[in-house]
Scaffold this motif. Structure first.
Motif, short mmCIF file in Angstrom:
data_model
loop_
_atom_site.label_atom_id
_atom_site.label_comp_id
_atom_site.label_asym_id
_atom_site.label_seq_id
_atom_site.Cartn_x
_atom_site.Cartn_y
_atom_site.Cartn_z
N PHE A 213 0.84 -1.20 0.00
CA PHE A 213 0.00 0.00 0.00
C PHE A 213 0.87 1.25 0.00
CE2 PHE A 213 -3.27 2.92 1.57
CZ PHE A 213 -4.42 2.42 0.96
N ASP A 214 1.97 1.22 0.78
CA ASP A 214 2.85 2.38 0.88
C ASP A 214 3.70 2.57 -0.37
OD1 ASP A 214 2.12 3.31 3.42
OD2 ASP A 214 3.34 1.80 4.39
N LYS A 215 3.74 1.58 -1.23
CA LYS A 215 4.52 1.71 -2.47
C LYS A 215 3.64 2.05 -3.67
CE LYS A 215 8.27 -1.46 -1.19
NZ LYS A 215 8.95 -2.73 -1.51
N LEU A 216 2.39 1.56 -3.65
CA LEU A 216 1.58 1.63 -4.86
C LEU A 216 0.27 2.39 -4.71
CD1 LEU A 216 2.00 -2.13 -5.89
CD2 LEU A 216 3.26 -0.16 -6.80
N THR A 217 -0.09 2.77 -3.48
CA THR A 217 -1.40 3.38 -3.26
C THR A 217 -1.25 4.68 -2.48
OG1 THR A 217 -2.13 1.08 -3.01
CG2 THR A 217 -3.80 2.76 -2.72
N LEU A 218 -0.39 5.55 -2.98
CA LEU A 218 -0.13 6.83 -2.32
C LEU A 218 -0.80 8.00 -3.03
CD1 LEU A 218 3.62 6.49 -1.26
CD2 LEU A 218 1.59 6.45 0.20
N GLU A 245 -5.36 -2.61 -3.02
CA GLU A 245 -6.04 -1.87 -4.08
C GLU A 245 -6.72 -0.63 -3.48
OE1 GLU A 245 -6.15 -2.28 -7.42
OE2 GLU A 245 -4.60 -3.81 -7.08
N PRO A 246 -6.75 0.47 -4.21
CA PRO A 246 -7.42 1.68 -3.70
C PRO A 246 -8.92 1.50 -3.65
CG PRO A 246 -6.74 2.00 -5.98
CD PRO A 246 -6.16 0.68 -5.54
N SER A 247 -9.56 2.21 -2.75
CA SER A 247 -11.02 2.19 -2.69
C SER A 247 -11.49 3.48 -2.01
CB SER A 247 -11.52 0.97 -1.90
OG SER A 247 -11.34 1.16 -0.51
N ASP A 248 -12.78 3.77 -2.15
CA ASP A 248 -13.33 4.97 -1.55
C ASP A 248 -13.33 4.90 -0.03
OD1 ASP A 248 -13.85 6.24 -3.95
OD2 ASP A 248 -15.91 5.47 -4.10
N THR A 249 -13.28 3.68 0.53
CA THR A 249 -13.45 3.52 1.97
C THR A 249 -12.16 3.21 2.71
OG1 THR A 249 -14.09 1.20 1.60
CG2 THR A 249 -15.86 2.82 1.74
N THR A 254 -0.33 8.11 5.68
CA THR A 254 0.54 9.19 5.20
C THR A 254 -0.28 10.31 4.58
OG1 THR A 254 2.37 7.66 4.80
CG2 THR A 254 2.43 9.74 3.62
N LEU A 255 -1.34 9.93 3.84
CA LEU A 255 -2.17 10.94 3.19
C LEU A 255 -3.08 11.65 4.17
CD1 LEU A 255 -3.10 9.11 -0.12
CD2 LEU A 255 -1.23 10.70 0.32
N SER A 275 -9.97 9.49 0.40
CA SER A 275 -9.92 8.09 -0.01
C SER A 275 -8.59 7.80 -0.70
CB SER A 275 -11.07 7.78 -0.98
OG SER A 275 -12.32 8.09 -0.40
N SER A 276 -8.31 6.51 -0.85
CA SER A 276 -7.04 6.11 -1.48
C SER A 276 -7.17 6.05 -2.99
CB SER A 276 -6.61 4.74 -0.94
OG SER A 276 -7.61 3.76 -1.18
N ALA A 277 -6.05 6.21 -3.66
CA ALA A 277 -5.97 6.12 -5.11
C ALA A 277 -4.60 5.58 -5.49
CB ALA A 277 -6.21 7.49 -5.76
N LYS A 278 -4.47 5.08 -6.69
CA LYS A 278 -3.18 4.57 -7.13
C LYS A 278 -2.17 5.71 -7.23
CE LYS A 278 -4.68 0.44 -9.64
NZ LYS A 278 -4.67 -0.28 -10.92
N GLY A 279 -0.94 5.41 -6.88
CA GLY A 279 0.11 6.41 -6.96
C GLY A 279 1.34 5.95 -6.22
N LYS A 280 2.51 6.27 -6.77
CA LYS A 280 3.77 5.86 -6.14
C LYS A 280 4.41 6.98 -5.33
CE LYS A 280 4.87 2.27 -9.51
NZ LYS A 280 5.89 1.73 -10.46
N ILE A 281 3.87 8.17 -5.45
CA ILE A 281 4.34 9.29 -4.62
C ILE A 281 3.11 10.02 -4.10
CG2 ILE A 281 6.57 9.56 -5.77
CD1 ILE A 281 5.36 11.91 -7.31
N PRO A 282 3.18 10.55 -2.88
CA PRO A 282 2.03 11.28 -2.35
C PRO A 282 1.92 12.66 -3.00
CG PRO A 282 3.85 11.36 -0.81
CD PRO A 282 4.28 10.46 -1.93
N PRO A 283 0.78 13.31 -2.85
CA PRO A 283 0.61 14.65 -3.43
C PRO A 283 1.62 15.64 -2.85
CG PRO A 283 -1.50 13.72 -2.77
CD PRO A 283 -0.46 12.81 -2.21
N THR A 284 2.06 16.56 -3.69
CA THR A 284 2.89 17.66 -3.23
C THR A 284 2.00 18.70 -2.57
OG1 THR A 284 2.64 18.89 -5.29
CG2 THR A 284 4.46 17.30 -5.17
#
Length: 297
Positions: A213-218, A245-249, A254-255, A275-284
């Motif tokens: 999750f910390d690698k692929l769902t940031l 996997e990301p989901s609305d719930t 970290t986010l 909610s979570s979404a796919k991503g390898k880096i968190p938002p700036t």
């Protein structure tokens, strides 16, 4: 070779103490000071403090119990890369426990973060925090999807409105992930907790899911209001622990921390669900501004 220093005179000690205190006061007065508290996720509180301290000009203090073992645990979660050695770790966020320490932090606080995604903070404690934070301009609350903490949200919004303080509500689903943040050269140094956090998850499947999750769902999805149910309970959390996997719930710890910090840096409050979404880096920081702007109209 041992160097023996002569004891300082009383006058010199007094001057040293005065200038040390003056330096600290200057640092705090020129900073954006954040105080973090609440009965909710310790991990989110620590990540928020770590992220804040990594931002030039920000100073974070986290209210924690005055227990040496608890303080060591916090430091390990922040900076133990798995070696067990935190002797030369960064100072990081201040862990404040005594009345004087908490009072000093609140006295210069520009923002408060209250983490309550599981149970509400008592109204009396909210009153106490606000009464001792005369400079606060913005309060951010981490609440929960589904409306179970609506009374808390309403009370805090009412108190802030009466005091003419901005108030932001950020709601989380099932919290997941949170580390590692000891990094290296890939820029991950201040994203989350250290390797020690992963080592505290003893269930193998849950540990693997958390690390994935910390690698692929940031990535982050921000939605106005409170549209999602909280899918907790034993069954819901058990199912969540088996998937990255990301989901609305679901919400990355970290986010959750990053969204709270982004919210209280704004002039106006927000009322959103995260909610979570796919991503390898968190938002700036700029990404957060855009996400919160889009959910505020």
């Amino acid at each position: 070779l041992y160097i023996v220093m002569k004891p300082m005179s009383v006058t010199k000690r007094a001057l040293f103490s005065f200038f040390a205190a003056a330096t600290l006061t200057c640092r705090l007065s020129n900073a954006f000071n954040i105080v973090i508290s609440g009965p909710g996720s310790l991990e989110v509180q620590l990540i928020a403090g770590k992220l804040a301290e990594a931002t030039p000009g920000d100073v974070a203090s986290i209210i924690v119990p005055a227990d040496p073992r608890y303080l060591k645990k916090c430091r390990s979660l922040l900076y133990d890369d798995g070696s067990g050695d935190i002797q030369y770790a960064p100072d990081g966020p201040a862990l404040v426990s005594t009345g004087d320490e908490i009072g000093d932090a609140l006295e210069v606080a520009d923002a408060l973060l209250i983490v309550c995604e599981e149970q509400a903070m008592e109204n009396s404690r909210i009153d106490l925090l606000l009464a001792n934070a005369p400079l606060v301009k913005h309060v951010g609350l981490l609440s929960r999807h589904g409306g179970s903490l609506k009374n808390l949200e309403n009370y805090l919004e009412s108190k802030c409105d009466s005091a003419r303080i901005s108030c932001s509500i950020v709601r989380a689903g099932i919290l997941k992930g949170g580390g590692p943040g000891e990094g290296g050269e890939d820029g991950r140094t201040e994203w989350g907790l250290a390797k020690y956090y992963d080592n505290t998850i003893f269930d193998l499947l849950q540990a693997r899911t958390s690390m994935a999750f910390d690698k692929l769902t940031l990535g982050a999805k921000v939605t106005a209001g409170d549209p999602f149910p909280f899918r907790g309970g034993i069954i819901g959390i058990s199912q969540s622990n088996q998937s990255f996997e990301p989901s609305d719930t679901t919400t990355a710890r970290t986010l959750a921390a990053g969204a709270l910090l982004a919210a209280v840096r704004r002039d106006n409050g927000v009322d959103v669900s995260l909610s979570s979404a796919k991503g390898k880096i968190p938002p700036t920081r700029e990404d957060w501004d855009s996400l919160l702007d889009a959910a505020s109209y």
